[in-house]
Design a protein around this motif. Sequence first.
Motif, short mmCIF file in Angstrom:
data_model
loop_
_atom_site.label_atom_id
_atom_site.label_comp_id
_atom_site.label_asym_id
_atom_site.label_seq_id
_atom_site.Cartn_x
_atom_site.Cartn_y
_atom_site.Cartn_z
N ARG A 576 24.86 0.91 -5.66
CA ARG A 576 24.96 2.36 -5.83
C ARG A 576 24.10 3.04 -4.77
N ALA A 577 24.50 4.23 -4.39
CA ALA A 577 23.76 4.94 -3.35
C ALA A 577 23.72 6.42 -3.66
N SER A 578 22.81 7.11 -3.02
CA SER A 578 22.68 8.56 -3.19
C SER A 578 23.98 9.26 -2.83
N THR A 595 37.01 -1.47 -6.14
CA THR A 595 36.58 -0.86 -4.87
C THR A 595 35.17 -1.25 -4.49
N ASP A 596 34.28 -1.40 -5.47
CA ASP A 596 32.90 -1.71 -5.12
C ASP A 596 32.25 -2.71 -6.07
N PRO A 622 15.58 14.70 1.09
CA PRO A 622 14.63 14.17 2.09
C PRO A 622 14.71 12.65 2.25
N PHE A 623 15.24 11.99 1.25
CA PHE A 623 15.42 10.55 1.39
C PHE A 623 16.59 10.12 0.51
N VAL A 624 17.16 8.96 0.84
CA VAL A 624 18.27 8.40 0.07
C VAL A 624 17.80 7.12 -0.60
N VAL A 625 18.48 6.77 -1.67
CA VAL A 625 18.14 5.57 -2.43
C VAL A 625 19.38 4.70 -2.53
N LEU A 626 19.21 3.40 -2.32
CA LEU A 626 20.29 2.43 -2.50
C LEU A 626 19.81 1.39 -3.50
#
Length: 926
Positions: A576-578, A595-596, A622-626
């Motif tokens: 999962r990602a932002s 799909t994922d 300001p930042f992304v999370v994976l």
Amino acid sequence: MASPSEQLPDGWEAQWDPTHQRPLFIETATGHTQWEPPTGPAGMMSQPAMESPPPGAGPAHHTKRRQYASGQTQAYYGSTEEPSMLQPMSQPPPQAGMEPQLFTPGLAASNQQFATQQQGQAPSQYYDQNPASYAQPDPNALANQFGQMGLGGQKPFSLQTANLLTSPPDPRDLSLPPPEIRLPPNATVTPSQFANADSSYQRSTVNAFPNTSSLLSKSKLPLALIITPYRTVSENEPPVPLVTDTVIARCRRCRTYINPFVQFIEGGNRWRCCMCNLSNEVPQMFDWDQARNQPGDRWSRPELSHGVVEYVAPTEYMVRPPQPAVYVFLIDVSHSAIQSGMVATATRTILENLDRIPDEDDRTKVAIICFDVSLYFFSLSPGETDPTMLVVSDVDDVFLPKPNDLLLNLAEARAGGGLESLLTRINDMFKDNSIIGSALGPALQAGFKLMVPIGGKMIALSSSLPSLGVGALKNREDPKILGTTKESGLLQAASPFYKTFAIECSRAQVSVDMFLFSTAYQDVASLSCLPHYTSGQTYYYPAFNAARAEDALKFAHEFGEVMAMPIMLEAIMRVRASRGLRMSSFHGNFFVRSTDLLAMPTVATNQGYAIEIQIEETLTSPFVVLQTAILHTTCYGERRIRVVTSAYPVTSNLSEVFASADQVGLAVLLANKAVERSLSHKLEDARDAVSNKLVEILQTYKGSMTAAGAGASAQLAIGENLKMLPVLVLGLLKNVGIRQSAQIPPDIRAYSQALLTSLPAQLLIPYIYPSFYSLHNMPPEAGTVGAEGVIMPPPLPLTSERLERHGLFLIEDGQTIFLWVGRDAVPQLVMDVFNLPSYEVLRGGKTTLPLLENSFNQRINAIVQKTREMRRGAYYPHLYVVKEDGEPPLRLWALSALVQDRADVLPSYQQFISTLKEKVNGNGGY
């Protein structure tokens, strides 16, 4: 200036903290401590009282929600003020070793722990757009605080440029950590150095994400996540924290697991998801210590301080009760398998490793099926000591001759001695077998029928090309097409059976490992499809002969390690990602179910995966999370979820994207993409794609990051952090998997491609850029035991210019070790190492070093042993002695590992760099 105490409200006093070199403010009545000067009445920031549960009350009676004062939650992620868009934040970041701005009695212990962990961390230096939901600390309070400490503002991010023409590769650069992930201040709810997953579990090709797809496209850098979620943990490494209370907090909308990058709001009663910003309720039991039956400390929960964590899953995460671990061994007993000694070695290895097969709960089941042109089953009823052999000769319509008693409970079968008896007798049963032929396909079907109700691991050992029944293959090895455009056809499966059967196995939670031993063509390309789609692994032993002790030892070691490996069953993985990010393509051994959603019947340790990422919309946070989550059953029957979380700053600055690029992650991705392209197109296309990608990156760097811009330049510029990327690409281009050559057998090439797409970064990098050491003049401490084990010699660049005629050198790529002996080696060196009088009587080839009573020999043996043990994985590399004037094939094989040299039609590193320069400047080509 007035002293701090003169500025304090009544009831407070200030003391100097010598440990942290700053004032500590203490409320005299309560003993409450904090770093910031109090600005209101005494006690205003103390923690609210909590009601203790009545005596004997269990978790079920814990209905009182823990309330956190707004100041207490804000201490971990700052105030709600937001800096203006795209402007540097006015306050400096927290420094290494700094506790949160606010201490409360209930948090003191965990805060001190986190502060200790954070010693040595560098400050964050990324400033970017912040949405209104992102909270920042109070600028004035922090300014005062840092003013007292004499800290200035942050330095701007600097990009260091290197000239590849004058900066030769330094292999030591590959052991450096990836570029630092510089998150905005207070991005995490706890100041733990473990908040971001270690790069050995999960790393990105860039450690600062471009905020738009156009910026990513402009950089020409591929964006991908490199994952090894289940890597082995050595004794000196911390284990993955385990959450055992089955309290799992997840976002209601995007299903993200709570992690160090969320925010607590509304006095700690709710948390805001770092992926989709939805506000979620904190679970009722999140603040309850079930072990002690009392309120717990939220901030000590591992999921709020660690990027890698594992949960014991409650029953709602189970489709069915946890199944036992099942191992089905398919053993080829045809004439070639018996004659090579494979059967004797395999059965002895199984026998010797029965204690290592995971079976703590006595539920593990095993079965053994032998095959040549018929199938041989072994039945063992409870209480019996002598197994019964059942023969099925109809391989066109496979059936199980006895529905029960074929799949044996390991503990019960061992208790009666029947399993040991069977394993000691199999080789004798077939020792005179003269049958030539292999019904591998029907044997796989039989194993599948046995396992389909439960799932598990099928381990197939095959010594020849499958020749009859379903999955039969023909010898398609044709020397005339090697090195031509048709060669890629030999790397694709010849029969659709192996992919369709693999997908059936995946649905039934069955994984397949292949151990291949043929002395002739075996079609590794077709057979490796089974491990590829079922999350297994292929092991290949060309020309195996157990009469050579080295061959028997290598196979026994690797086979034993595979059996002893703790496997994760019935696994599914999702990343999962932002918002704004999407997983676009997947590389590795698994089957993409939707799909994922990646289906993995078993997850072997130390397998690597690469997942490409697309930026679908502008990133405003300001930042992304994976976050990678793998739901699985342990081999001990416990349902668990491993969660690996990484956060990366977002930037609109191209120089920051380049400065954060991870050359190791890029090389791993390019290896996976090269193999994929060689199968879908041609080998030449794969090589061109890799070379062109490198040229694009260099052109973009030159055009955007240097003064030369689009004009011709006398240098070839790249960031310091990417200096090794060209030589890694050259190593990949020279790797057996995609190298331009008409001399590489298809089986060798196909096996190499299987390694390129499944090895974790720690094994893949040396596989494309081997390690090279000089032993005859190594430092005196090399080969001795230091604080972290055996000390290795300093690595050398991979060029024969470093070879000396009187020297002794070691070259290794994780799969093979070469000991190169110069032709002028003095007799004393040969005597000390090999116990032989002179170089002339030394024989080259596969060998085992003697262990002698001299320190030089013992140091070299220690280095060889460390080389075999220092990387994760089951592999046990062969050792070859290579004489400088010895057998040409062996010499050429060893020299091919020196990838900076010219070899055949392949350029040297200097030639490669010169060609790159011409290409980047717009004149000349490949």
